[in-house]
Design an enzyme around this catalytic site. Structure first.
Site, mmCIF file in Angstrom:
data_model
loop_
_atom_site.group_PDB
_atom_site.id
_atom_site.type_symbol
_atom_site.label_atom_id
_atom_site.label_comp_id
_atom_site.label_asym_id
_atom_site.label_seq_id
_atom_site.Cartn_x
_atom_site.Cartn_y
_atom_site.Cartn_z
ATOM 1 N N SER A 129 -59.796 -29.206 -19.190
ATOM 2 C CA SER A 129 -58.893 -30.339 -19.401
ATOM 3 C C SER A 129 -59.561 -31.640 -18.947
ATOM 4 C CB SER A 129 -57.636 -30.099 -18.565
ATOM 5 O OG SER A 129 -56.878 -31.273 -18.468
ATOM 6 N N TYR A 154 -52.787 -28.044 -10.553
ATOM 7 C CA TYR A 154 -53.154 -27.575 -11.897
ATOM 8 C C TYR A 154 -54.550 -28.084 -12.260
ATOM 9 C CZ TYR A 154 -53.785 -28.068 -16.882
ATOM 10 O OH TYR A 154 -54.349 -28.064 -18.132
ATOM 11 N N LYS A 158 -58.432 -26.124 -12.910
ATOM 12 C CA LYS A 158 -59.356 -26.292 -14.049
ATOM 13 C C LYS A 158 -60.742 -26.669 -13.524
ATOM 14 C CE LYS A 158 -56.637 -25.275 -17.436
ATOM 15 N NZ LYS A 158 -56.824 -24.016 -18.160
HETATM 16 C C1 WQD Z 1 -48.311 -38.742 -21.769
HETATM 17 C C2 WQD Z 1 -47.741 -40.129 -21.491
HETATM 18 C C3 WQD Z 1 -46.330 -40.276 -19.556
HETATM 19 C C4 WQD Z 1 -43.005 -37.867 -20.952
HETATM 20 C C5 WQD Z 1 -50.650 -33.866 -18.979
HETATM 21 C C6 WQD Z 1 -51.532 -33.222 -17.947
HETATM 22 C C7 WQD Z 1 -52.846 -32.860 -18.522
HETATM 23 C C8 WQD Z 1 -52.685 -31.982 -19.741
HETATM 24 C C9 WQD Z 1 -51.721 -32.573 -20.717
HETATM 25 C C10 WQD Z 1 -51.860 -29.713 -19.834
HETATM 26 C C11 WQD Z 1 -47.778 -40.510 -20.008
HETATM 27 C C12 WQD Z 1 -45.561 -40.589 -20.813
HETATM 28 C C13 WQD Z 1 -44.209 -38.530 -20.851
HETATM 29 C C14 WQD Z 1 -41.808 -38.632 -21.133
HETATM 30 C C15 WQD Z 1 -43.125 -40.644 -21.055
HETATM 31 N N1 WQD Z 1 -52.289 -30.712 -19.266
HETATM 32 N N2 WQD Z 1 -44.273 -39.896 -20.899
HETATM 33 N N3 WQD Z 1 -41.934 -39.993 -21.167
HETATM 34 O O1 WQD Z 1 -49.684 -36.713 -18.347
HETATM 35 O O2 WQD Z 1 -51.377 -37.443 -20.090
HETATM 36 O O3 WQD Z 1 -51.254 -35.071 -19.412
HETATM 37 O O4 WQD Z 1 -50.524 -32.979 -20.083
HETATM 38 O O5 WQD Z 1 -51.580 -28.734 -20.035
HETATM 39 O O6 WQD Z 1 -53.608 -32.240 -17.571
HETATM 40 O O7 WQD Z 1 -51.694 -34.119 -16.871
HETATM 41 O O8 WQD Z 1 -49.447 -36.008 -20.797
HETATM 42 O O9 WQD Z 1 -47.612 -35.799 -22.417
HETATM 43 O O10 WQD Z 1 -47.085 -35.582 -19.940
HETATM 44 O O11 WQD Z 1 -47.709 -37.815 -20.876
HETATM 45 O O12 WQD Z 1 -43.160 -41.891 -21.102
HETATM 46 O O13 WQD Z 1 -40.698 -38.110 -21.219
HETATM 47 O O14 WQD Z 1 -46.355 -40.130 -21.866
HETATM 48 O O15 WQD Z 1 -45.916 -41.138 -18.511
HETATM 49 O O16 WQD Z 1 -48.055 -41.884 -19.939
HETATM 50 P P1 WQD Z 1 -50.428 -36.420 -19.565
HETATM 51 P P2 WQD Z 1 -47.896 -36.219 -21.023
#
Ligand code: WQD
Length: 343
Positions: A129, A154, A158
């Protein structure tokens, strides 16, 4: 079945990325053996993999933390490579249950490597990741940057799994490993038959947006509008899961006949803000999505995107599907399967 392509073990092959990779491997003529314990996936995905892949994939129900079970699998089945997807992946859960995350994600990796060593399996592709770049490196991330300083358990699992695999490779001159550092996988197979179906309330942006669009969720919150980005919301490198799945095939072609351990970023190299993503999804589903701003989510970085040139140079892989395609494909999946696989 195929004459000159490898048979591949997919640990966690019923999950979101595993199922899409199984289908792409089968479409490319590979034989697959899927093993999964359904801790975060559904048996109902198997007939759909069969439908899209054109034949029934071999399947074993197995928890990769069960060392004896893993040994038995390797003793009884023949395959030339392992793609190791199996693992827990919920960031906030890893903060409240760190021991469970370390035990599960590290033991499964250790068990796979032990069995590979004992039964002479030479190739492994690991589901890593972008989170391994931690919070100290500036985007775009490249593979030369120092990894570690992860912001949650998590991410640390990785990072540690990458270390374990690269040490195992150093100790065994016949092993070949590829570490694929995924950015933000979204999208679904263009058929709309398989897609992302998280257990319970989703944590990631796209499944939340998609479920909000069907009416299954009441609120869509945008976490933070005061970041130092053009529209104040966080920016990410969203990658279509089919492009990501194809990257695994390129990784298998790359390591076949090679030794050593190589890491690759798997992203598009393009970043989009949360608001741009919601806007693209509104176009895809033809509805206005009335989101609300909420405070920043702890641990979020303002900007994350890949320098994806190494994968293009060495794997001959490049993402081909754009954000509109990603949103269209998610919507096809979500609107055809509003409650996911088992309902
Ligand atoms: C993306 C953006 C949120 C939800 C995470 C893990 C990473 C990988 C993928 C997986 C951010 C914003 C989110 C919501 C929002 N792991 N958001 N409202 O955090 O980049 O990555 O998932 O298995 O290791 O850290 O992805 O999709 O959670 O968030 O505004 O209801 O969307 O703040 O800016 P992230 P995400």
């Amino acid at each position: 079945m195929s004459e000159n392509k490898m048979r591949v073990l997919l640990t966690g092959g019923c999950g979101y990325i595993g199922s899409h990779t199984a289908v792409e491997l089968m479409r490319a003529g590979y034989d697959v053996l899927i093993a999964d314990n359904f801790v975060n996936s559904f048996p109902a995905v198997l007939p759909r993999i069969e439908e899209l892949g054109g034949r029934r994939p071999d399947f074993r129900e197995l928890d990769f933390c069960d060392a004896e079970g893993v040994d038995r699998l390797f003793a009884e089945e023949k395959f030339e490579a392992v793609i190791h997807f199996a693992g827990l992946k919920c960031v906030p859960e890893s903060v409240t249950q760190p021991i469970r995350y370390y035990r599960n994600n590290l033991n499964s990796t250790l068990n796979v490597l032990d069995a590979m060593n004992k039964y002479g399996v030479k190739y492994i592709v690991f589901s890593s990741s972008a989170t391994v770049y931690g919070e100290k490196n500036p985007a775009p991330y490249n593979e030369e940057m120092e990894t570690g300083s992860c912001t949650n358990p998590y991410g640390s699992t990785k990072f540690m799994s990458e270390q374990i695999i690269s040490d195992a490779v150093r100790a065994d001159p016949e092993l070949g490993a590829v570490l694929l550092r995924y950015f933000n996988p979204i999208g679904a197979d263009a058929s709309g038959r398989i897609g992302e179906d998280p257990f319970g309330v989703p944590n990631n942006l796209m499944p939340i947006v998609a479920q909000f669009a069907t009416g299954r969720r009441e609120h869509l919150y945008v976490y933070g509008n005061d970041y130092e980005t053009p529209d104040g919301t966080c920016r990410r490198d969203y990658i279509h899961v089919t492009d990501l799945a194809i990257a695994h095939i390129k990784a298998l072609e790359y390591i076949s006949g090679r030794t050593g351990c190589e890491a690759f970023n798997i992203g598009t190299g393009v970043d989009y803000s949360v608001l741009e993503v919601i806007n693209a999804f509104e176009k895809a589903c033809g509805k206005e999505l009335k989101f609300e701003f909420a405070p920043r989510r702890a641990g979020d970085l303002p900007t994350s995107y890949a320098d994806a040139h190494k994968a293009e140079r060495l794997l001959g892989w490049k993402a081909e599907r754009d954000l509109d395609t990603m949103c269209r494909d998610i919507w096809r999946w979500q609107s055809n399967n509003p409650m996911g696989y088992e309902k």
